[in-house]
Design an enzyme around this catalytic site. Structure first.
Site, PDB file in Angstrom:
ATOM      1  N   ASP A  90       3.138  -1.603  -1.565  1.00  0.00           N
ATOM      2  CA  ASP A  90       4.157  -0.602  -1.222  1.00  0.00           C
ATOM      3  C   ASP A  90       3.731   0.793  -1.672  1.00  0.00           C
ATOM      4  OD1 ASP A  90       5.639  -2.689  -0.203  1.00  0.00           O
ATOM      5  OD2 ASP A  90       7.124  -2.701  -1.826  1.00  0.00           O
ATOM      6  N   ASP A 116       1.403  -2.271   7.981  1.00  0.00           N
ATOM      7  CA  ASP A 116       0.422  -1.294   7.496  1.00  0.00           C
ATOM      8  C   ASP A 116      -0.102  -0.447   8.651  1.00  0.00           C
ATOM      9  OD1 ASP A 116      -0.944  -3.489   8.639  1.00  0.00           O
ATOM     10  OD2 ASP A 116      -2.771  -2.999   7.552  1.00  0.00           O
TER      11      ASP A 116
END
Length: 194
Positions: A90, A116
């Site tokens: 994160d 991502d």
């Protein structure tokens, strides 16, 4: 009905009513602004979300403004998540977002479109200016390539297609995606143009 606040004039009761109405009106405006922001942005990274990206892309595809579509993947992100944990993953996504927002102009649209995966719609951009995108991506990759603050080094693979590209395929998204996969299949950590 006109979406405006009331003037606080007249009898005392009317003034009190207008003040109360105005307070509620302003609170509702703020609530609507927050709801709209939450609907348009990714909660973790504060980048525009997939829904916003699709609306913007549709708008630019149907408009006359030249633009570039930049598709970005964080290289080996699953491995990083597996080795360091999702909290570190994160933090990487937040760092990537911050660096992309810093590298690109405020008029460009930085979006997180998947785990991502990021996209940037760079407005007022033609293919003769591709070197500016190369420079920006190179600078971001250099900064991501150094380990700091317990965040491991990562890199980005990037594919770009321009609205003024020659031999365009079915869609600008698919063309940028082809360029992205070329980078991913040929060493990662780079930028390729359709």
């Amino acid at each position: 009905m006109e979406g405006e606040i009331f003037p606080v004039i007249g009898a005392a009761e009317l003034q009190k009513w207008a003040e109360t109405y105005n307070k509620v009106f302003k609170e509702n405006e703020e609530t609507q602004r927050l709801i709209r922001r939450q609907a348009e942005h990714d909660a973790m990274t504060d980048a525009l979300n997939r829904g916003s990206f699709e609306k913007l892309l549709h708008m630019y595809e149907n408009g006359d403004t030249p633009y570039a579509l930049i598709l970005i993947d964080v290289d080996t992100f699953k491995t990083v998540n597996d080795m360091y944990g999702h909290a570190v993953g994160d933090e990487i996504l937040k760092k990537v977002t911050g660096l992309l927002k810093k590298a690109f102009r405020s008029i460009d649209h930085v979006c997180r479109i998947g785990g991502d995966e990021f996209a940037i719609i760079m407005v007022e951009m033609t293919s003769d200016l591709k070197y500016t995108i190369e420079e920006k991506i190179k600078a971001v990759n250099e900064e991501l390539g150094t380990e700091n603050e317990n965040i491991p080094a990562v890199s980005l693979s990037v594919g770009v297609a321009f609205s003024d590209r020659e031999n365009s395929g079915k869609s600008i998204f698919k063309d940028a995606d082809k360029a992205l996969y070329y980078v991913k299949e040929n060493g990662r950590n780079g930028c390729k143009f359709y």
